[in-house]
Motif scaffolding. Structure first.
Motif, PDB file in Angstrom:
ATOM      1  N   SER A   1       9.906  -2.170   2.199  1.00  0.00           N
ATOM      2  CA  SER A   1      10.382  -0.968   2.878  1.00  0.00           C
ATOM      3  C   SER A   1       9.323   0.115   2.695  1.00  0.00           C
ATOM      4  O   SER A   1       8.591   0.121   1.712  1.00  0.00           O
ATOM      5  CB  SER A   1      11.728  -0.512   2.316  1.00  0.00           C
ATOM      6  N   THR A   2       9.241   1.000   3.675  1.00  0.00           N
ATOM      7  CA  THR A   2       8.274   2.094   3.635  1.00  0.00           C
ATOM      8  C   THR A   2       9.017   3.407   3.855  1.00  0.00           C
ATOM      9  O   THR A   2      10.196   3.395   4.219  1.00  0.00           O
ATOM     10  CB  THR A   2       7.205   1.928   4.737  1.00  0.00           C
ATOM     11  N   PRO A   3       8.338   4.526   3.674  1.00  0.00           N
ATOM     12  CA  PRO A   3       8.990   5.804   3.953  1.00  0.00           C
ATOM     13  C   PRO A   3       9.384   5.955   5.426  1.00  0.00           C
ATOM     14  O   PRO A   3      10.163   6.819   5.776  1.00  0.00           O
ATOM     15  CB  PRO A   3       7.931   6.836   3.580  1.00  0.00           C
ATOM     16  N   ASP A  58       0.819  -1.211   0.000  1.00  0.00           N
ATOM     17  CA  ASP A  58       0.000   0.000   0.000  1.00  0.00           C
ATOM     18  C   ASP A  58       0.853   1.261   0.000  1.00  0.00           C
ATOM     19  O   ASP A  58       0.639   2.171  -0.773  1.00  0.00           O
ATOM     20  CB  ASP A  58      -0.925   0.033   1.217  1.00  0.00           C
ATOM     21  N   ARG A  59       1.795   1.328   0.892  1.00  0.00           N
ATOM     22  CA  ARG A  59       2.654   2.512   0.979  1.00  0.00           C
ATOM     23  C   ARG A  59       4.073   2.040   1.233  1.00  0.00           C
ATOM     24  O   ARG A  59       4.584   2.078   2.345  1.00  0.00           O
ATOM     25  CB  ARG A  59       2.190   3.428   2.092  1.00  0.00           C
ATOM     26  N   GLY A  60       4.697   1.548   0.193  1.00  0.00           N
ATOM     27  CA  GLY A  60       6.048   1.047   0.321  1.00  0.00           C
ATOM     28  C   GLY A  60       6.470   0.329  -0.938  1.00  0.00           C
ATOM     29  O   GLY A  60       5.738   0.309  -1.931  1.00  0.00           O
ATOM     30  N   ALA A  61       7.636  -0.267  -0.886  1.00  0.00           N
ATOM     31  CA  ALA A  61       8.188  -0.975  -2.038  1.00  0.00           C
ATOM     32  C   ALA A  61       8.492  -2.413  -1.650  1.00  0.00           C
ATOM     33  O   ALA A  61       9.255  -2.661  -0.726  1.00  0.00           O
ATOM     34  CB  ALA A  61       9.461  -0.286  -2.519  1.00  0.00           C
ATOM     35  N   GLU A  85      10.812  10.248  16.710  1.00  0.00           N
ATOM     36  CA  GLU A  85       9.655  10.425  15.830  1.00  0.00           C
ATOM     37  C   GLU A  85      10.152  10.631  14.409  1.00  0.00           C
ATOM     38  O   GLU A  85      11.056  11.426  14.168  1.00  0.00           O
ATOM     39  CB  GLU A  85       8.835  11.633  16.282  1.00  0.00           C
ATOM     40  N   ILE A  86       9.559   9.942  13.475  1.00  0.00           N
ATOM     41  CA  ILE A  86       9.957  10.059  12.071  1.00  0.00           C
ATOM     42  C   ILE A  86       8.979  10.998  11.389  1.00  0.00           C
ATOM     43  O   ILE A  86       7.763  10.853  11.521  1.00  0.00           O
ATOM     44  CB  ILE A  86       9.932   8.688  11.390  1.00  0.00           C
ATOM     45  N   ALA A  87       9.503  11.941  10.649  1.00  0.00           N
ATOM     46  CA  ALA A  87       8.654  12.898   9.931  1.00  0.00           C
ATOM     47  C   ALA A  87       7.903  12.180   8.813  1.00  0.00           C
ATOM     48  O   ALA A  87       8.386  11.213   8.233  1.00  0.00           O
ATOM     49  CB  ALA A  87       9.511  14.013   9.354  1.00  0.00           C
ATOM     50  N   SER A  88       6.722  12.676   8.503  1.00  0.00           N
ATOM     51  CA  SER A  88       5.957  12.090   7.400  1.00  0.00           C
ATOM     52  C   SER A  88       6.621  12.466   6.075  1.00  0.00           C
ATOM     53  O   SER A  88       7.347  13.446   5.979  1.00  0.00           O
ATOM     54  CB  SER A  88       4.513  12.574   7.431  1.00  0.00           C
ATOM     55  N   VAL A  89       6.334  11.674   5.071  1.00  0.00           N
ATOM     56  CA  VAL A  89       6.939  11.856   3.755  1.00  0.00           C
ATOM     57  C   VAL A  89       5.837  12.196   2.762  1.00  0.00           C
ATOM     58  O   VAL A  89       4.783  11.561   2.749  1.00  0.00           O
ATOM     59  CB  VAL A  89       7.657  10.560   3.310  1.00  0.00           C
TER      60      VAL A  89
END
Length: 85
Positions: A39-41, A19-22, A71-75
């Motif tokens: 892997s995802t963002p 859905d949101r990744g490779a 915390e990981i920032a959104s992409v």
């Protein structure tokens, strides 16, 4: 990049993962089950299991200790169109 399957007789493709990744690698089992690396963002490649009917579960969480207190920032996706001369 998503992972799909389609019957050799044709029909509508069925999305299996991504859905949101490779999806970078996968293996298909006898009853349609799939194990894949995605892997995802927000994370490096992790292993996932799909029963082939839409139910998925994450099998690994390799960076849990590293990201626990961060915390990981959104992409956001940015599309760049270049004009031809």
């Amino acid at each position: 990049m998503r992972l799909y399957r389609m019957a050799v007789t044709g029909g509508k493709p069925q999305r299996l993962a991504g859905d949101r990744g490779a999806v970078t690698a996968f293996s298909v089992g006898r009853a349609g089950a799939i194990v894949y690396a995605m892997s995802t963002p927000f994370d490096v490649a992790q292993l996932y299991f799909s029963d082939g009917r839409g139910r998925e579960r994450k099998l690994t969480d390799l960076n849990a200790d590293i990201f626990r207190d961060r915390e990981i920032a959104s992409v956001d996706v940015i599309h760049v169109h270049q004009q031809r001369q």
